[in-house]
Design a protein around this motif. Structure first.
Motif, PDB file in Angstrom:
ATOM      1  N   ALA A  69      17.160  16.375  -3.387  1.00 17.92           N
ATOM      2  CA  ALA A  69      16.769  15.286  -4.283  1.00 17.92           C
ATOM      3  C   ALA A  69      15.478  14.637  -3.794  1.00 17.92           C
ATOM      4  CB  ALA A  69      17.890  14.251  -4.371  1.00 17.92           C
ATOM      5  N   THR A  70      15.385  14.418  -2.478  1.00 16.41           N
ATOM      6  CA  THR A  70      14.182  13.819  -1.891  1.00 16.41           C
ATOM      7  C   THR A  70      12.977  14.739  -2.051  1.00 16.41           C
ATOM      8  OG1 THR A  70      15.556  12.681  -0.257  1.00 16.41           O
ATOM      9  CG2 THR A  70      13.201  12.852   0.215  1.00 16.41           C
ATOM     10  N   ILE A  71      13.188  16.027  -1.752  1.00 16.65           N
ATOM     11  CA  ILE A  71      12.109  17.013  -1.841  1.00 16.65           C
ATOM     12  C   ILE A  71      11.606  17.151  -3.274  1.00 16.65           C
ATOM     13  CG2 ILE A  71      11.650  19.500  -1.707  1.00 16.65           C
ATOM     14  CD1 ILE A  71      13.497  19.511   0.776  1.00 16.65           C
ATOM     15  N   SER A  72      12.554  17.259  -4.206  1.00 17.97           N
ATOM     16  CA  SER A  72      12.183  17.427  -5.613  1.00 17.97           C
ATOM     17  C   SER A  72      11.446  16.203  -6.135  1.00 17.97           C
ATOM     18  CB  SER A  72      13.443  17.688  -6.448  1.00 17.97           C
ATOM     19  OG  SER A  72      13.125  17.876  -7.797  1.00 17.97           O
ATOM     20  N   GLY A  73      11.907  15.016  -5.727  1.00 17.81           N
ATOM     21  CA  GLY A  73      11.248  13.785  -6.157  1.00 17.81           C
ATOM     22  C   GLY A  73       9.852  13.640  -5.590  1.00 17.81           C
ATOM     23  N   ALA A  74       9.614  14.254  -4.410  1.00 20.86           N
ATOM     24  CA  ALA A  74       8.296  14.170  -3.766  1.00 20.86           C
ATOM     25  C   ALA A  74       7.337  15.242  -4.270  1.00 20.86           C
ATOM     26  CB  ALA A  74       8.458  14.298  -2.256  1.00 20.86           C
ATOM     27  N   GLY A  75       7.825  16.123  -5.142  1.00 24.08           N
ATOM     28  CA  GLY A  75       6.957  17.155  -5.700  1.00 24.08           C
ATOM     29  C   GLY A  75       6.815  18.397  -4.846  1.00 24.08           C
ATOM     30  N   VAL A  76       7.651  18.530  -3.802  1.00 25.77           N
ATOM     31  CA  VAL A  76       7.611  19.723  -2.948  1.00 25.77           C
ATOM     32  C   VAL A  76       8.283  20.880  -3.685  1.00 25.77           C
ATOM     33  CG1 VAL A  76       8.333  20.718  -0.742  1.00 25.77           C
ATOM     34  CG2 VAL A  76       7.665  18.309  -0.874  1.00 25.77           C
ATOM     35  N   HIS A  77       7.724  22.085  -3.570  1.00 25.17           N
ATOM     36  CA  HIS A  77       8.306  23.250  -4.238  1.00 25.17           C
ATOM     37  C   HIS A  77       9.709  23.499  -3.701  1.00 25.17           C
ATOM     38  CE1 HIS A  77       8.827  27.354  -5.736  1.00 25.17           C
ATOM     39  NE2 HIS A  77       7.849  27.081  -6.586  1.00 25.17           N
ATOM     40  N   ILE A  78      10.638  23.779  -4.613  1.00 24.63           N
ATOM     41  CA  ILE A  78      12.047  23.887  -4.252  1.00 24.63           C
ATOM     42  C   ILE A  78      12.298  25.015  -3.252  1.00 24.63           C
ATOM     43  CG2 ILE A  78      12.833  25.487  -6.043  1.00 24.63           C
ATOM     44  CD1 ILE A  78      14.582  22.208  -5.210  1.00 24.63           C
ATOM     45  N   VAL A  79      11.550  26.117  -3.362  1.00 25.57           N
ATOM     46  CA  VAL A  79      11.749  27.252  -2.449  1.00 25.57           C
ATOM     47  C   VAL A  79      11.342  26.868  -1.030  1.00 25.57           C
ATOM     48  CG1 VAL A  79      11.066  29.614  -1.904  1.00 25.57           C
ATOM     49  CG2 VAL A  79      11.464  28.956  -4.277  1.00 25.57           C
ATOM     50  N   GLU A  80      10.190  26.229  -0.901  1.00 28.37           N
ATOM     51  CA  GLU A  80       9.727  25.801   0.422  1.00 28.37           C
ATOM     52  C   GLU A  80      10.698  24.789   1.026  1.00 28.37           C
ATOM     53  OE1 GLU A  80       5.827  24.268  -0.083  1.00 28.37           O
ATOM     54  OE2 GLU A  80       4.956  26.180  -0.715  1.00 28.37           O
ATOM     55  N   GLY A  81      11.182  23.886   0.195  1.00 26.18           N
ATOM     56  CA  GLY A  81      12.131  22.894   0.680  1.00 26.18           C
ATOM     57  C   GLY A  81      13.417  23.525   1.168  1.00 26.18           C
ATOM     58  N   LEU A  82      13.942  24.488   0.406  1.00 29.21           N
ATOM     59  CA  LEU A  82      15.183  25.159   0.797  1.00 29.21           C
ATOM     60  C   LEU A  82      15.009  25.972   2.073  1.00 29.21           C
ATOM     61  CD1 LEU A  82      16.767  26.389  -2.556  1.00 29.21           C
ATOM     62  CD2 LEU A  82      17.849  24.946  -0.831  1.00 29.21           C
ATOM     63  N   GLU A  83      13.851  26.586   2.235  1.00 33.17           N
ATOM     64  CA  GLU A  83      13.599  27.348   3.465  1.00 33.17           C
ATOM     65  C   GLU A  83      13.644  26.433   4.682  1.00 33.17           C
ATOM     66  OE1 GLU A  83       9.870  29.302   2.692  1.00 33.17           O
ATOM     67  OE2 GLU A  83      10.866  31.220   2.318  1.00 33.17           O
ATOM     68  N   GLY A  84      13.029  25.263   4.555  1.00 29.66           N
ATOM     69  CA  GLY A  84      13.046  24.309   5.660  1.00 29.66           C
ATOM     70  C   GLY A  84      14.441  23.803   5.957  1.00 29.66           C
ATOM     71  N   ILE A  85      15.212  23.530   4.903  1.00 26.67           N
ATOM     72  CA  ILE A  85      16.582  23.036   5.089  1.00 26.67           C
ATOM     73  C   ILE A  85      17.451  24.102   5.743  1.00 26.67           C
ATOM     74  CG2 ILE A  85      18.663  22.264   3.887  1.00 26.67           C
ATOM     75  CD1 ILE A  85      16.809  21.056   1.740  1.00 26.67           C
ATOM     76  N   SER A  86      17.311  25.360   5.296  1.00 23.09           N
ATOM     77  CA  SER A  86      18.148  26.438   5.840  1.00 23.09           C
ATOM     78  C   SER A  86      17.905  26.636   7.334  1.00 23.09           C
ATOM     79  CB  SER A  86      17.890  27.746   5.087  1.00 23.09           C
ATOM     80  OG  SER A  86      16.581  28.225   5.335  1.00 23.09           O
ATOM     81  N   LYS A  87      16.664  26.456   7.777  1.00 27.14           N
ATOM     82  CA  LYS A  87      16.348  26.629   9.198  1.00 27.14           C
ATOM     83  C   LYS A  87      16.990  25.544  10.056  1.00 27.14           C
ATOM     84  CE  LYS A  87      11.956  28.984   8.346  1.00 27.14           C
ATOM     85  NZ  LYS A  87      10.471  28.891   8.401  1.00 27.14           N
ATOM     86  N   ARG A  88      17.268  24.386   9.431  1.00 24.48           N
ATOM     87  CA  ARG A  88      17.878  23.284  10.188  1.00 24.48           C
ATOM     88  C   ARG A  88      19.404  23.306  10.134  1.00 24.48           C
ATOM     89  NH1 ARG A  88      13.538  20.629   7.614  1.00 24.48           N
ATOM     90  NH2 ARG A  88      14.911  19.729   6.032  1.00 24.48           N
ATOM     91  N   MET A  89      19.971  24.219   9.354  1.00 25.06           N
ATOM     92  CA  MET A  89      21.423  24.317   9.268  1.00 25.06           C
ATOM     93  C   MET A  89      21.985  24.887  10.573  1.00 25.06           C
ATOM     94  SD  MET A  89      22.939  23.318   6.463  1.00 25.06           S
ATOM     95  CE  MET A  89      22.481  22.727   4.825  1.00 25.06           C
TER      96      MET A  89
END
Length: 203
Positions: A69-89
């Motif tokens: 929600a934060t990433i999408s609201g900030a205009g960051v591409h969803i794929v790039e955001g998900l890649e970053g999140i997955s690395k922190r899982m």
């Protein structure tokens, strides 16, 4: 739900090529028509690899949704955001699910379509809400509402567990008290009988 590779003619007359999930070509045609495109050809795609096993934990799903929600609201591409999140899982299963989602987003699927591959991780209402958000262009608001809903459901679940635990503890305590009282009563009865037998023998 099958995945189709399709080519279509856009509203501006340009050729559009992509992938989409649909029950059949008729449903695909209707979805494209709703987007202002006309289906030219379509063929089902057979994935060489099935969906990744494992699932997101409820805690990981809340964290993922809040960050998306934060990433999408900030205009960051969803794929790039998900890649970053997955690395922190930290959980391997959660990371594998997100990596699979990213892979299929890169292949041309929409977010809701990529999540359809993981129904154990993303509930029906979650995926349906995302589809509505994608159609209306308000996916960031939908994600924010989903994050609040998931937090609320976790709180309700916690209260329900506490509500079940407290009576159980109370019942165990009551059973313990009854057992102690019964043991004392039995000991007293045995003592009285023994004393009566002793007095009877003495007389």
């Amino acid at each position: 739900m099958p995945t189709f590779e399709y080519s279509a003619i856009g509203a501006d007359g340009a050729l559009v090529v992509g992938r989409a999930n649909a029950r059949d070509e008729l449903e695909l045609d209707r979805e494209l028509e709703a987007r202002g495109a006309t289906l030219a050809s379509a063929k089902p795609v057979r994935s060489a690899q099935g969906p990744v096993s494992g699932r997101l934990s409820h805690v990981d799903l809340i964290a993922l949704t809040t960050q998306l929600a934060t990433i999408s609201g900030a205009g960051v591409h969803i794929v790039e955001g998900l890649e970053g999140i997955s690395k922190r899982m930290t959980r391997v299963a959660s990371r594998a699910v997100l990596e699979d989602v990213v892979k299929h987003l890169r292949s041309g699927l929409m977010l809701s379509e990529a999540l359809d591959r993981h129904p154990r991780s993303f509930p029906d209402i979650y995926r349906a809400s995302l589809r509505a958000g994608e159609a209306s262009g308000s996916i960031d608001k939908v994600l924010l509402r989903l994050a609040k809903y998931l937090e609320w459901s976790r709180g309700i679940r916690g209260m329900a567990i506490q509500a079940l635990i407290y009576p159980s503890i109370l019942m165990l305590s009551l059973v313990g008290l009854v057992a102690t009282a019964a043991s004392l009563a039995l000991s007293r009865w045995v003592f009285v009988r023994a004393l009566a037998s002793y007095r009877s023998a003495s007389s």
